[in-house]
Design an enzyme around this catalytic site. Structure first.
Site, PDB file in Angstrom:
ATOM      1  N   GLU A 121       3.385   0.154   4.009  1.00 52.91           N
ATOM      2  CA  GLU A 121       2.887   1.486   3.581  1.00 52.91           C
ATOM      3  C   GLU A 121       4.104   2.253   3.068  1.00 52.91           C
ATOM      4  OE1 GLU A 121      -0.097   2.652   3.295  1.00 52.91           O
ATOM      5  OE2 GLU A 121      -1.424   1.638   4.732  1.00 52.91           O
ATOM      6  N   HIS A 145       0.834  -1.206   0.000  1.00 52.55           N
ATOM      7  CA  HIS A 145       0.000   0.000   0.000  1.00 52.55           C
ATOM      8  C   HIS A 145       0.868   1.256   0.000  1.00 52.55           C
ATOM      9  CE1 HIS A 145      -4.079  -1.672   0.987  1.00 52.55           C
ATOM     10  NE2 HIS A 145      -3.308  -2.723   1.209  1.00 52.55           N
TER      11      HIS A 145
HETATM   12 ZN   LIG Z   1      -4.057   1.431   0.798  1.00 54.73          ZN
END
Ligand SMILES: [Zn+2]
Length: 255
Positions: A141, A79
């Site tokens: 992330e 992500h």
């Molecule tokens: Zn995401």
């Protein structure tokens, strides 16, 4: 054989975070496809499935169901962050121990070693994909899409490559994957070689649309589109025959 399930977050009608001209779903997929290619191209004893290989809408339940029914050994969810911060962080489910913690350490450290992102730390979160996956899972992330400095890095191909390599090498270390060695001759079915990566990617996308599972190998200064690697030459010839039937002019290369 390590079964690695790679999950590019979002997709289709869900763009994920957006900012600075980027949509998270597209960056996630770029990184994830390279992670897959590096693992398959450079390591043995590994097989990969993905929650999506294009811009499809896939629910969270579909993602974890796919990994669970396949019996994956690892769930790797990729992500991009948003919300005004900067840098890289990774998440595992709260309270889990080894091997999830050690796998995550490998992935997190290999990424941080390769990119100039601030290290925001090794964190825990009650995310669906971490909670509902039956196997060790990590969610990365990779920078903040709404932070111009991070977004500019994410627009740089060499930075994406470094992020992908960090994920792939981290997985390889976690699962002790042996690098493909020159000791064993592999017969690879190659359908094209290009000096410009985008051209190789276009051919790979075309091959994917025809049902092949292409990957891109960068060797000798060329981006090579290959469909498979076999220790038995007859198996490579069978795949080359399928490629010819699909309109390609494959060659079999030995490496
Ligand atoms: Zn995401």
């Amino acid at each position: 054989m390590a079964k690695i399930f790679i999950d590019p977050g979002h997709g289709g009608t869900d763009p994920g975070a957006v900012g600075n001209g980027l949509q998270e779903k597209n960056v996630n997929l770029q990184i994830a496809l390279r992670v897959r290619d590096i693992l398959l191209n450079e390591y043995d004893n590994v097989t990969v499935r993905m929650s999506r290989t294009g811009d499809q809408t896939v629910s969270l339940g579909q993602r974890t169901n796919a990994a669970n029914s396949w019996g994956a050994d690892y769930f790797l969810s990729i992500h991009i962050n948003a919300g005004g911060g900067t840098g890289f962080e990774s998440f595992i489910y709260p309270g889990v121990g080894a091997p999830t913690t050690t796998y995550r350490n490998h992935v997190h450290d290999q990424i941080i070693n390769r990119v100039d992102f601030t290290d925001r730390g090794k964190k825990t979160a009650n995310f669906h994909v971490l909670r509902e996956s039956n196997m060790p899972a990590v969610l990365t992330e990779n920078g903040f899409i709404d932070r111009a400095a991070d977004a500019n890095k994410l627009k740089t191909p060499s930075f994406i490559e470094a992020l992908a390599r960090g994920h792939a090498v981290g997985v390889a270390r976690a699962f002790n994957l042996p690098p493909k060695s020159g000791g064993t001759t592999l017969y690879k079915v190659q359908i094209g070689a290009f000096s410009i990566r985008a051209n190789a990617e276009a051919m790979a996308a075309d091959a994917r649309s025809k049902g092949f599972s292409p990957y891109i190998a960068f060797t000798g200064g060329l981006y090579k589109v290959q469909l498979g690697a076999f220790s038995v030459r007859a198996n490579a010839e069978a795949l080359a025959q399928q490629a010819r039937a699909a309109g390609y002019s494959p060659i079999i290369v030995q490496e």
